[in-house]
Design a protein around this motif. Structure first.
Motif, mmCIF file in Angstrom:
data_model
loop_
_atom_site.group_PDB
_atom_site.id
_atom_site.type_symbol
_atom_site.label_atom_id
_atom_site.label_comp_id
_atom_site.label_asym_id
_atom_site.label_seq_id
_atom_site.Cartn_x
_atom_site.Cartn_y
_atom_site.Cartn_z
ATOM 1 N N ARG A 70 -73.654 -74.319 -4.138
ATOM 2 C CA ARG A 70 -73.300 -73.162 -3.305
ATOM 3 C C ARG A 70 -72.034 -72.476 -3.819
ATOM 4 O O ARG A 70 -71.957 -71.245 -3.850
ATOM 5 N N LEU A 74 -71.925 -68.664 -5.048
ATOM 6 C CA LEU A 74 -71.032 -67.747 -4.329
ATOM 7 C C LEU A 74 -69.996 -67.121 -5.256
ATOM 8 O O LEU A 74 -69.542 -65.994 -5.016
ATOM 9 N N TYR A 77 -71.346 -63.935 -6.519
ATOM 10 C CA TYR A 77 -71.236 -62.863 -5.526
ATOM 11 C C TYR A 77 -69.784 -62.412 -5.379
ATOM 12 O O TYR A 77 -69.515 -61.207 -5.277
ATOM 13 N N ASP A 124 -77.018 -57.714 -4.127
ATOM 14 C CA ASP A 124 -77.886 -58.661 -3.416
ATOM 15 C C ASP A 124 -79.276 -58.738 -4.030
ATOM 16 O O ASP A 124 -79.968 -59.746 -3.882
ATOM 17 N N THR A 186 -77.434 -59.237 2.344
ATOM 18 C CA THR A 186 -76.536 -60.296 1.895
ATOM 19 C C THR A 186 -76.924 -61.635 2.514
ATOM 20 O O THR A 186 -76.910 -62.671 1.832
ATOM 21 N N ILE A 190 -78.123 -64.548 -0.476
ATOM 22 C CA ILE A 190 -77.372 -65.753 -0.852
ATOM 23 C C ILE A 190 -78.233 -67.019 -0.781
ATOM 24 O O ILE A 190 -78.278 -67.794 -1.756
#
Length: 201
Positions: A70, A74, A77, A124, A186, A190
């Motif tokens: 994760r 992340l 992003y 996204d 979003t 994710i």
């Protein structure tokens, strides 16, 4: 995550100056197409990092480090968010300063907000595509989407004499829906990216 972003900085620092020059040029020209591009292009910056990571097999090495899946996802992003936010801040600041001397540079609030939303939605879409199909296959879809969005704005500017006035009227109604779409995109993107990242292990 700070260490991962620092790694990305070391990868990008030699080419970011080109982006900064383009960002400055796109921001000081009072054209909707270029103003939008100044912000939206930030969504494409993670492409360079992810392409380098795939060539160097960074993801395999990262799994031996104390980073969760994760956190790695992340960080991709976060890099995009920072670049999009930087583009919006630079564009808004430069046009606000120029508007003090040249009225045509007036930058209404809806322009950076719309550009931020469009950039985030593109991000996204891009990251899951790159994780699922690889950067080489996904880049053409990314470039095509970015071109079509910015070209549509450019066409609007060419067809309408006062494009900003028309866009302001339309977006005053559409902006709440665009903000909602950005949040939903979003929230879906994710977990989807995390799923694709784990499948490629």
């Amino acid at each position: 995550m700070k260490a991962l972003l620092l790694k990305d900085w070391y990868i990008l620092r030699k080419q970011l100056w080109v982006w900064f020059v383009l960002l400055f040029i796109w921001s000081v020209v009072p054209t909707l197409y270029l103003n939008l591009m100044a912000v939206v292009y930030g969504a494409m910056i993670p492409y360079s990092v992810m392409a380098y990571d795939q060539r160097s097999r960074w993801d395999s090495f990262a799994r031996m480090l104390p980073y969760s899946d994760r956190t790695v996802v992340l960080s991709r992003y976060a890099l995009g968010w920072l670049c999009i936010a930087a583009g919006g801040a630079v564009m808004l600041t430069l046009q606000s300063v120029l508007s003090l001397f040249f009225p045509r540079f007036d930058c209404p609030l809806w322009l950076p907000l719309t550009a931020l939303c469009v950039g985030l939605v593109l991000l996204d879409i891009n990251i899951p595509l790159m994780l699922r199909f690889g950067t080489e296959k996904a880049r053409w879809i990314t470039f095509l989407m970015t071109f079509l969005i910015c070209a549509s704005v450019g066409a609007l500017s060419g067809l309408v004499n006062d494009a900003k006035a028309v866009a302001a009227a339309v977006l005053s109604l559409a902006l709440p829906g665009l903000l909602a779409l950005t949040i939903i995109a979003t929230a879906v993107s994710i977990p989807l990216s995390l799923k694709f990242y784990r499948e490629n292990r």
